[in-house]
Write a protein that holds these residues in place. Structure first.
Motif, PDB file in Angstrom:
ATOM      1  N   MET A  60      50.670  50.996 -22.439  1.00 57.85           N
ATOM      2  CA  MET A  60      51.998  51.374 -23.084  1.00 57.85           C
ATOM      3  C   MET A  60      52.439  52.534 -21.932  1.00 57.85           C
ATOM      4  SD  MET A  60      50.402  52.285 -26.779  1.00 57.85           S
ATOM      5  CE  MET A  60      52.099  52.915 -27.439  1.00 57.85           C
ATOM      6  N   LEU A  61      53.842  52.382 -21.907  1.00 58.11           N
ATOM      7  CA  LEU A  61      54.380  53.366 -20.943  1.00 58.11           C
ATOM      8  C   LEU A  61      55.351  53.972 -21.575  1.00 58.11           C
ATOM      9  CD1 LEU A  61      55.210  54.270 -17.795  1.00 58.11           C
ATOM     10  CD2 LEU A  61      56.784  52.306 -17.834  1.00 58.11           C
ATOM     11  N   PHE A  62      55.584  55.150 -21.446  1.00 59.67           N
ATOM     12  CA  PHE A  62      56.639  56.239 -22.153  1.00 59.67           C
ATOM     13  C   PHE A  62      57.363  56.706 -21.041  1.00 59.67           C
ATOM     14  CE2 PHE A  62      52.938  56.115 -25.054  1.00 59.67           C
ATOM     15  CZ  PHE A  62      53.558  55.928 -26.300  1.00 59.67           C
ATOM     16  N   ALA A  63      58.652  56.798 -20.972  1.00 56.76           N
ATOM     17  CA  ALA A  63      59.464  57.185 -19.908  1.00 56.76           C
ATOM     18  C   ALA A  63      60.881  57.846 -20.538  1.00 56.76           C
ATOM     19  CB  ALA A  63      60.148  56.029 -19.137  1.00 56.76           C
ATOM     20  N   PRO A  64      61.187  59.020 -20.133  1.00 51.66           N
ATOM     21  CA  PRO A  64      60.482  59.770 -19.010  1.00 51.66           C
ATOM     22  C   PRO A  64      58.976  60.101 -19.742  1.00 51.66           C
ATOM     23  CG  PRO A  64      62.208  61.236 -20.289  1.00 51.66           C
ATOM     24  CD  PRO A  64      62.112  59.842 -20.813  1.00 51.66           C
ATOM     25  N   GLY A  65      58.015  60.228 -18.806  1.00 51.60           N
ATOM     26  CA  GLY A  65      56.667  60.707 -19.154  1.00 51.60           C
ATOM     27  C   GLY A  65      56.745  61.890 -20.185  1.00 51.60           C
ATOM     28  N   ALA A  66      55.855  61.437 -21.330  1.00 54.90           N
ATOM     29  CA  ALA A  66      55.780  62.520 -22.122  1.00 54.90           C
ATOM     30  C   ALA A  66      54.397  62.664 -22.599  1.00 54.90           C
ATOM     31  CB  ALA A  66      56.289  62.055 -23.619  1.00 54.90           C
ATOM     32  N   LEU A  95      57.043  44.088 -22.935  1.00 56.30           N
ATOM     33  CA  LEU A  95      58.050  44.196 -23.879  1.00 56.30           C
ATOM     34  C   LEU A  95      58.676  45.725 -23.749  1.00 56.30           C
ATOM     35  CD1 LEU A  95      55.547  43.387 -26.209  1.00 56.30           C
ATOM     36  CD2 LEU A  95      57.531  42.179 -26.425  1.00 56.30           C
ATOM     37  N   TYR A  96      59.923  45.948 -23.692  1.00 50.98           N
ATOM     38  CA  TYR A  96      60.763  47.327 -23.410  1.00 50.98           C
ATOM     39  C   TYR A  96      61.533  47.543 -24.789  1.00 50.98           C
ATOM     40  CZ  TYR A  96      64.105  50.428 -21.834  1.00 50.98           C
ATOM     41  OH  TYR A  96      64.771  51.805 -21.541  1.00 50.98           O
ATOM     42  N   ILE A  97      61.274  48.868 -25.067  1.00 48.74           N
ATOM     43  CA  ILE A  97      62.078  49.363 -26.307  1.00 48.74           C
ATOM     44  C   ILE A  97      62.866  50.676 -25.797  1.00 48.74           C
ATOM     45  CG2 ILE A  97      62.041  50.622 -28.612  1.00 48.74           C
ATOM     46  CD1 ILE A  97      59.209  48.680 -27.546  1.00 48.74           C
ATOM     47  N   PRO A  98      64.191  50.589 -25.878  1.00 48.43           N
ATOM     48  CA  PRO A  98      64.803  51.814 -25.312  1.00 48.43           C
ATOM     49  C   PRO A  98      64.703  52.935 -26.074  1.00 48.43           C
ATOM     50  CG  PRO A  98      66.494  50.139 -26.290  1.00 48.43           C
ATOM     51  CD  PRO A  98      64.878  49.451 -26.183  1.00 48.43           C
ATOM     52  N   PRO A  99      65.030  54.165 -25.830  1.00 50.98           N
ATOM     53  CA  PRO A  99      65.237  55.183 -26.653  1.00 50.98           C
ATOM     54  C   PRO A  99      66.111  54.884 -27.806  1.00 50.98           C
ATOM     55  CG  PRO A  99      65.457  55.963 -24.361  1.00 50.98           C
ATOM     56  CD  PRO A  99      65.459  54.436 -24.540  1.00 50.98           C
ATOM     57  N   PHE A 138      60.956  55.102 -34.465  1.00 54.91           N
ATOM     58  CA  PHE A 138      61.622  54.991 -33.070  1.00 54.91           C
ATOM     59  C   PHE A 138      61.316  56.439 -32.540  1.00 54.91           C
ATOM     60  CE2 PHE A 138      64.619  56.679 -36.202  1.00 54.91           C
ATOM     61  CZ  PHE A 138      65.490  57.724 -35.554  1.00 54.91           C
ATOM     62  N   HIS A 139      61.774  56.682 -31.116  1.00 56.17           N
ATOM     63  CA  HIS A 139      61.827  57.738 -30.417  1.00 56.17           C
ATOM     64  C   HIS A 139      62.970  58.236 -29.898  1.00 56.17           C
ATOM     65  CE1 HIS A 139      57.423  56.920 -30.421  1.00 56.17           C
ATOM     66  NE2 HIS A 139      57.528  55.845 -30.063  1.00 56.17           N
ATOM     67  N   LYS A 140      63.256  59.213 -30.146  1.00 66.48           N
ATOM     68  CA  LYS A 140      64.731  59.895 -29.969  1.00 66.48           C
ATOM     69  C   LYS A 140      64.947  59.934 -28.291  1.00 66.48           C
ATOM     70  CE  LYS A 140      65.978  62.084 -34.089  1.00 66.48           C
ATOM     71  NZ  LYS A 140      66.617  63.357 -34.777  1.00 66.48           N
ATOM     72  N   THR A 141      63.860  60.501 -27.452  1.00 67.51           N
ATOM     73  CA  THR A 141      64.217  61.019 -26.124  1.00 67.51           C
ATOM     74  C   THR A 141      63.525  60.203 -25.082  1.00 67.51           C
ATOM     75  OG1 THR A 141      61.895  62.274 -26.519  1.00 67.51           O
ATOM     76  CG2 THR A 141      64.260  63.342 -26.933  1.00 67.51           C
ATOM     77  N   MET A 142      62.638  59.040 -25.822  1.00 63.95           N
ATOM     78  CA  MET A 142      61.860  58.199 -24.459  1.00 63.95           C
ATOM     79  C   MET A 142      61.639  56.817 -24.825  1.00 63.95           C
ATOM     80  SD  MET A 142      58.163  59.556 -25.438  1.00 63.95           S
ATOM     81  CE  MET A 142      57.503  59.607 -27.204  1.00 63.95           C
ATOM     82  N   SER A 143      62.019  55.894 -24.012  1.00 55.59           N
ATOM     83  CA  SER A 143      61.460  54.720 -24.148  1.00 55.59           C
ATOM     84  C   SER A 143      60.221  54.386 -24.006  1.00 55.59           C
ATOM     85  CB  SER A 143      62.366  53.696 -23.050  1.00 55.59           C
ATOM     86  OG  SER A 143      61.510  53.926 -21.708  1.00 55.59           O
ATOM     87  N   GLU A 144      59.688  53.156 -24.594  1.00 52.33           N
ATOM     88  CA  GLU A 144      58.459  52.751 -24.730  1.00 52.33           C
ATOM     89  C   GLU A 144      58.216  51.366 -24.212  1.00 52.33           C
ATOM     90  OE1 GLU A 144      54.829  52.652 -28.012  1.00 52.33           O
ATOM     91  OE2 GLU A 144      56.649  53.481 -28.576  1.00 52.33           O
ATOM     92  N   ALA A 145      57.481  51.076 -23.559  1.00 52.98           N
ATOM     93  CA  ALA A 145      57.100  49.697 -23.167  1.00 52.98           C
ATOM     94  C   ALA A 145      55.619  49.197 -23.181  1.00 52.98           C
ATOM     95  CB  ALA A 145      57.367  49.689 -21.546  1.00 52.98           C
ATOM     96  N   PHE A 146      55.508  47.932 -23.080  1.00 54.93           N
ATOM     97  CA  PHE A 146      54.240  47.399 -23.526  1.00 54.93           C
ATOM     98  C   PHE A 146      53.921  46.277 -22.471  1.00 54.93           C
ATOM     99  CE2 PHE A 146      55.621  48.789 -27.507  1.00 54.93           C
ATOM    100  CZ  PHE A 146      54.456  49.488 -28.248  1.00 54.93           C
ATOM    101  N   TYR A 147      52.555  46.408 -21.905  1.00 57.07           N
ATOM    102  CA  TYR A 147      52.322  45.088 -21.191  1.00 57.07           C
ATOM    103  C   TYR A 147      51.058  44.634 -21.673  1.00 57.07           C
ATOM    104  CZ  TYR A 147      51.003  42.112 -17.327  1.00 57.07           C
ATOM    105  OH  TYR A 147      50.667  40.913 -16.363  1.00 57.07           O
ATOM    106  N   VAL A 148      50.896  43.141 -22.170  1.00 54.87           N
ATOM    107  CA  VAL A 148      49.744  42.894 -22.924  1.00 54.87           C
ATOM    108  C   VAL A 148      48.875  42.223 -21.684  1.00 54.87           C
ATOM    109  CG1 VAL A 148      48.852  41.141 -24.622  1.00 54.87           C
ATOM    110  CG2 VAL A 148      51.104  42.426 -24.864  1.00 54.87           C
ATOM    111  N   LEU A 149      47.416  43.085 -21.862  1.00 59.64           N
ATOM    112  CA  LEU A 149      46.488  42.590 -20.848  1.00 59.64           C
ATOM    113  C   LEU A 149      45.597  41.625 -21.478  1.00 59.64           C
ATOM    114  CD1 LEU A 149      45.135  46.211 -19.775  1.00 59.64           C
ATOM    115  CD2 LEU A 149      46.943  44.743 -18.415  1.00 59.64           C
ATOM    116  N   SER A 150      45.320  41.540 -22.645  1.00 58.44           N
ATOM    117  CA  SER A 150      44.567  40.151 -23.392  1.00 58.44           C
ATOM    118  C   SER A 150      44.775  40.390 -24.945  1.00 58.44           C
ATOM    119  CB  SER A 150      43.170  40.492 -23.079  1.00 58.44           C
ATOM    120  OG  SER A 150      42.607  41.722 -23.603  1.00 58.44           O
TER     121      SER A 150
END
Length: 122
Positions: A66-72, A44-48, A12-24
């Motif tokens: 993969m998207l990390f927010a806030p941006g890291a 898919l979204y994973i909260p902090p 897990f990540h303490k300070t950021m969320s992680e999201a995935f968007y599957v392209l193929s």
């Protein structure tokens, strides 16, 4: 992810969320409670603090954003990931903490399962 079997341990990540968007292709994702298969178009979204893991056991390449927010700043993490095996325990610990990546002990439950076990023979 290439067609070779690979993935992450539950973490897990303490300070950021992680999201995935599957392209193929297909990735197999653990959401802290269960494993699920995701394919092209899935988001898919994973909260902090959310336990998660993912891997490719399909034998085919998989592409995803993969998207990390806030941006890291993740460039150093991904560029040095291949060197983690040659780090001392202390260097590895500092590296993971610096990049907000935590691997808790999970004595029971689905978190002990992994993409490695899912990719083996039944």
């Amino acid at each position: 992810m290439g067609p070779a079997i690979g993935g992450t341990r539950p973490h897990f990540h303490k300070t950021m969320s992680e999201a995935f968007y599957v392209l193929s292709g297909e990735i197999h994702v653990f959401d802290g409670e269960q494993w699920m298969d995701s394919a092209k178009g899935d988001y898919l979204y994973i909260p902090p603090g959310g336990m998660h893991s993912f891997g490719n056991i399909s034998g085919e390449p998989a592409e995803f954003l993969m998207l990390f927010a806030p941006g890291a700043a993740r460039e150093e993490y991904f560029s040095k990931l291949g060197e983690i095996g040659s780090m001392s325990d202390e260097e590895r610990r500092r590296f993971l903490i610096r990049h907000d990546r935590w691997f808790p002990e999970m004595p029971e439950g689905p978190g002990r399962d992994s993409w490695e076990r899912r990719s083996g023979p039944p």
